[in-house]
Write a protein that holds these residues in place. Structure first.
Motif, PDB file in Angstrom:
ATOM      1  N   LEU A 116       0.826  -1.203   0.000  1.00 53.77           N
ATOM      2  CA  LEU A 116       0.000   0.000   0.000  1.00 53.77           C
ATOM      3  C   LEU A 116       0.860   1.252   0.000  1.00 53.77           C
ATOM      4  O   LEU A 116       0.629   2.173  -0.790  1.00 53.77           O
ATOM      5  CB  LEU A 116      -0.936  -0.012   1.210  1.00 53.77           C
ATOM      6  CG  LEU A 116      -1.806   1.225   1.380  1.00 53.77           C
ATOM      7  CD1 LEU A 116      -2.886   1.245   0.308  1.00 53.77           C
ATOM      8  CD2 LEU A 116      -2.419   1.242   2.757  1.00 53.77           C
ATOM      9  N   SER A 135       2.581   1.645  -3.375  1.00 55.50           N
ATOM     10  CA  SER A 135       1.660   2.039  -4.443  1.00 55.50           C
ATOM     11  C   SER A 135       1.207   3.484  -4.291  1.00 55.50           C
ATOM     12  O   SER A 135       0.974   4.173  -5.283  1.00 55.50           O
ATOM     13  CB  SER A 135       0.458   1.100  -4.493  1.00 55.50           C
ATOM     14  OG  SER A 135      -0.312   1.240  -3.322  1.00 55.50           O
ATOM     15  N   VAL A 136       1.085   3.962  -3.052  1.00 56.19           N
ATOM     16  CA  VAL A 136       0.675   5.349  -2.824  1.00 56.19           C
ATOM     17  C   VAL A 136       1.800   6.305  -3.196  1.00 56.19           C
ATOM     18  O   VAL A 136       1.600   7.285  -3.895  1.00 56.19           O
ATOM     19  CB  VAL A 136       0.257   5.563  -1.349  1.00 56.19           C
ATOM     20  CG1 VAL A 136       0.166   7.029  -1.007  1.00 56.19           C
ATOM     21  CG2 VAL A 136      -1.054   4.866  -1.081  1.00 56.19           C
ATOM     22  N   GLU A 137       2.996   5.994  -2.749  1.00 57.46           N
ATOM     23  CA  GLU A 137       4.115   6.904  -2.930  1.00 57.46           C
ATOM     24  C   GLU A 137       4.898   6.634  -4.201  1.00 57.46           C
ATOM     25  O   GLU A 137       5.545   7.518  -4.730  1.00 57.46           O
ATOM     26  CB  GLU A 137       5.047   6.812  -1.715  1.00 57.46           C
ATOM     27  CG  GLU A 137       6.108   7.862  -1.678  1.00 57.46           C
ATOM     28  CD  GLU A 137       5.529   9.275  -1.640  1.00 57.46           C
ATOM     29  OE1 GLU A 137       6.092  10.143  -2.323  1.00 57.46           O
ATOM     30  OE2 GLU A 137       4.530   9.494  -0.949  1.00 57.46           O
TER      31      GLU A 137
END
Length: 178
Positions: free
Chosen positions: A111, A114-116
């Motif tokens: 997570l 994938s966000v950063e």
């Protein structure tokens, strides 16, 4: 080596006549091989040289860890139900706890990445430091839980005697025992 010994141990005690045991055993052995390849990629290619190869190796090494733990828990449960190693309910619950920790940390790691994105691995800015520390913490917690999980397999491994037979081309035989 450890994965092959575990594969042979399961095959020797439980056999491969039950399809679910065979699939779990072979799959966990293949996952271990892929994880070793991933560890070699991470160790061989620095993140500053080629970030994509490094991250691919990390995904191979860390991303399959919860699946490997779940398969080994299934196989250990089959050992217990077959009457090997007595009733190890506490050990089984502890392994389940470690497997859950691996799964949560792996999900958190995926997570955060994938966000950063992959840029946080170079030099994080002040805004990216929180994500950077969360990713690093997830990696360390997950690997610690995984190594602890492997240490819980010592009860099964304590009953194994490894013998390697090497036959030379000219007919001589060499035996190595550990």
């Amino acid at each position: 080596m450890l994965a092959f010994v575990r594969f042979s141990h399961v095959r020797g005690l439980l056999g491969h006549n039950i399809k679910a045991i065979q699939i779990a055993n072979v799959t966990s052995f293949l996952i271990a091989i892929v994880g070793i390849i991933g560890l070699n990629l991470v160790a061989s290619v620095q993140q500053t040289v080629n970030i994509h190869v490094h991250v691919a190796g990390a995904i191979l090494a860390l991303g399959l860890t919860p699946i490997y733990c779940a398969l080994q828990m299934y196989l250990s449960g089959k050992f217990i139900s077959a009457g090997y190693y007595g009733k190890c309910k506490v050990l089984f619950v502890f392994r389940l706890f470690l497997c859950i920790i691996c799964s949560v940390c792996c999900g958190g790691l995926l997570l955060f990445v994938s966000v950063e994105g992959f840029t946080y691995l170079y030099t994080p800015t002040s805004d990216e430091r929180t994500v950077y520390y969360m990713c690093t913490s997830s990696e360390y917690i997950m690997t610690s839980a995984f190594f602890t999980f492997l240490l819980t397999l010592t009860k099964e491994f304590s009953t194994i005697n490894v013998t390697i037979f090497v036959e030379m081309i000219n007919g001589q035989q060499l035996t190595i025992e550990e």
